[in-house]
Design an enzyme around this catalytic site. Structure first.
Site, PDB file in Angstrom:
ATOM      1  N   ASP A   1      -3.858  -8.678   3.159  1.00 58.81           N
ATOM      2  CA  ASP A   1      -3.550  -7.174   3.356  1.00 58.81           C
ATOM      3  C   ASP A   1      -3.946  -6.765   4.425  1.00 58.81           C
ATOM      4  OD1 ASP A   1      -3.026  -4.448   2.745  1.00 58.81           O
ATOM      5  OD2 ASP A   1      -4.719  -4.246   1.028  1.00 58.81           O
TER       6      ASP A   1
ATOM      7  N   ASP B   1       3.300  -0.469   8.195  1.00 60.80           N
ATOM      8  CA  ASP B   1       2.768  -1.138   6.820  1.00 60.80           C
ATOM      9  C   ASP B   1       3.948  -2.136   6.327  1.00 60.80           C
ATOM     10  OD1 ASP B   1       1.856  -1.679   4.319  1.00 60.80           O
ATOM     11  OD2 ASP B   1       2.178   0.159   3.407  1.00 60.80           O
TER      12      ASP B   1
END
Length: 428
Positions: free
Chosen positions: A104, A311
Site C-alpha cells: 500500500d 492512487d
C-alpha cells in the site's frame, strides 16, 4: 491500505492489481524489478474478463461510499506512508517464512499476522511465529527510551506496540518488531534487509483475500519499505498496471535506478505536501472531454493545490459531485447513443455497446502536463454495456488505477514528483 486522520482523510486501499514480489539479495545492486499481477486473476484464474472488471469497480464504489461516511470521531491512524495496495510475496525471519501481504502506497508500516494470535482473519499460509525465528526482535521502551515518534505507536509494559485502525473497520494491534526481510528480484539477485521494522499483529481483522496476511507499506515515512530499502530504492519506485482486459498477464514494479521514467511523452507533475497525511497529492487543473475543457475548481472558485491523489489502490477516478456532474454531462452531449442502466448498478452513465458507439476522448490536465487517456482508462464494458468509469467522493478525490493502465507511473520522493509515460505494460 492507508488510514484516516481525525480530519477524515480517506485511505486508498482498494486493490485491483496485486503484486507478487520476492526480492532477496545482493548489497551492491542499486535497484531491482518485480512482477505485478491483477488481483482477482491472481486469486481465481478462471474468472471472466467481465467479472474481473465488475469486482474491481464494485470495490472502488464501496470505498468511495465509505469515505463519504467518515466523521471526525472515526477511529484514526496515520501510518507514515503513501498511497497504494498490491499483493506481495516476501520472506520473513530466520529460517525465512513466506508472507503474502497487500502493498500500500497509502501506508508505511509493514505488518503481518503473528502467533500467538488472540483474533486473526483466515489466511492460507501459516501465521508467522516469532519464537521460531532466530533473528526476531522487539523494540523496548520506557521513560528514558521512547518509542519511534510515529502515529499509532505507543509504549506498553516496556515494549512498543502498534494499534492501527482503517476506514473499513479493519484494524491491527500487536508488537512493533524487527526481523530479517528477504526478497527475490527478477534479476535473480537476493535482497536482504536485516532489522526491518514491522508490526507483528496479534489482534487483527479485515479482508485480505484468502492469501493475504497483512500490509506492506510503500509510503514516504521512515518505517515504509521504500525508506528501509535505503540505497536499493533511493526513495524511488515505479509501476506499470496492466489493463483489466488482460487478466493473468504480468507487468512489473521497479525500485531504485530502474524506476526512472523519462523519454518522449513523459509528463512530470509535482507532488504537493498536504497536512492530512502522506498521500501523493498533485494538482489536477481540468479534464478535457472531447472539445470541452472542464476546470476542477474548489469551493473558492479556483483550482486548489494538491486537489487529487494518485492512487493505484483504488479502481475508479473519484471526484466531487459537482465536478463529476460536468464531466458526465459533457460525455452525454458528445456521445450520440441511447443511455442504458448499468446492469451492476454501480456506475451512473452507461451506453449500449455496439459498432456505432463513438465515445469522446478524455485528457487529464495536470499542472505540469496533459495526459491523454485511452478508452480503457475512462470507460469499462460489462457485456453489451459501456459505462463512464468515474465515481463520486466528497471527502477526498482519487486518480484511480483504471486511469493509470498502460502508463509507466514513477514516484520520486526526493524530487517530489510523479511521472506518467504511455507504455505497453506487458513490456514493462
Amino acid at each position: 491500505m492507508a488510514t484516516y486522520t481525525a480530519s477524515c482523510y480517506f485511505l486508498n486501499s482498494l486493490l485491483i492489481f496485486a503484486v507478487l514480489i520476492a526480492f532477496s539479495a545482493a548489497q551492491n545492486i542499486s535497484g531491482f524489478t518485480t512482477n505485478l499481477y491483477q488481483r482477482d486473476a491472481f486469486y481465481n484464474p478462471n474468472l471472466s474478463q467481465t467479472e474481473i472488471i465488475r469486482r474491481a469497480v464494485a470495490r472502488s464504489v464501496w470505498r468511495a461510499n465509505m469515505s463519504s461516511s467518515i466523521t471526525p470521531n472515526s477511529p484514526t491512524a496515520d501510518i507514515i506512508r503513501n498511497s497504494n495496495l498490491f499483493f506481495m510475496k516476501i520472506r520473513l525471519g530466520t529460517p525465512p517464512v513466506d508472507i503474502i501481504a497487500m502493498v500500500d502506497t497509502g501506508s508505511d508500516l509493514t505488518w503481518t499476522q503473528c502467533l500467538p494470535c488472540t483474533r486473526c482473519f483466515p489466511q492460507r499460509l501459516p501465521l508467522f511465529n516469532p519464537q521460531a525465528s532466530s533473528s526476531y526482535g522487539t523494540i523496548q521502551c520506557g521513560p528514558s527510551r521512547p518509542c519511534p515518534p510515529w502515529d499509532d505507536i505507543r509504549c506498553l509494559d516496556g515494549l512498543c506496540h502498534h494499534d492501527i485502525h482503517y476506514v473499513d473497520e479493519a484494524h491491527t494491534r500487536g508488537l512493533l518488531s524487527t526481523e530479517t526481510l528477504r526478497m527475490d528480484s527478477t534479476a535473480h539477485s537476493t535482497v536482504q534487509i536485516p532489522n526491518y521494522i514491522f508490526g507483528c499483529g496479534m489482534d487483527n481483522n479485515g479482508y485480505y483475500g484468502e492469501f493475504g496476511s497483512g500490509i506492506i507499506g510503500l509510503g514516504a515515512g521512515p518505517e515504509s519499505m521504500v525508506t528501509q530499502l535505503g540505497h536499493l530504492s533511493m526513495r524511488k519506485f515505479s509501476y506499470c498496471l496492466m489493463p483489466l482486459d488482460l487478466p493473468g498477464r504480468v507487468s512489473h514494479i521497479h525500485f531504485g535506478d530502474q524506476a526512472a521514467v523519462h523519454g518522449p511523452g513523459t509528463v512530470r507533475v509535482s507532488l504537493i505536501p498536504r497536512q492530512q497525511g502522506n498521500f501523493y497529492h498533485v494538482t489536477l487543473e481540468a479534464f478535457t472531454v472531447g472539445r470541452t475543457r472542464i476546470p476542477f475548481t474548489g469551493r473558492s472558485g479556483a483550482v486548489e493545490q494538491g486537489n487529487i491523489v494518485i492512487d493505484s489502490g483504488t479502481t475508479l477516478t473519484s471526484l466531487p459531485r459537482h465536478f463529476y456532474a460536468q464531466i458526465k454531462h459533457a460525455v452525454k452531449m458528445q456521445t450520440h447513443a441511447s443511455e442504458v442502466p448499468d446492469p451492476n448498478e454501480l456506475l451512473e452513465l452507461c451506453f449500449r455497446k455496439d459498432r456505432s458507439l463513438q465515445l469522446p476522448s478524455i485528457v487529464a490536465n495536470f499542472r505540469g502536463g496533459n495526459v491523454p487517456l485511452k478508452r480503457f482508462n475512462t470507460f469499462v464494458t460489462f457485456g453489451q454495456v459501456t459505462c463512464l468509469a468515474f465515481g463520486v467522493s466528497e471527502s477526498l478525490t482519487f486518480y484511480g488505477s483504471l486511469a493509470q493502465q498502460n502508463f509507466l507511473v514513477g514516484f520520486d520522493q526526493n524530487a517530489r514528483t510523479v511521472t506518467f509515460k504511455p507504455f505497453q505494460c506487458s513490456h514493462a
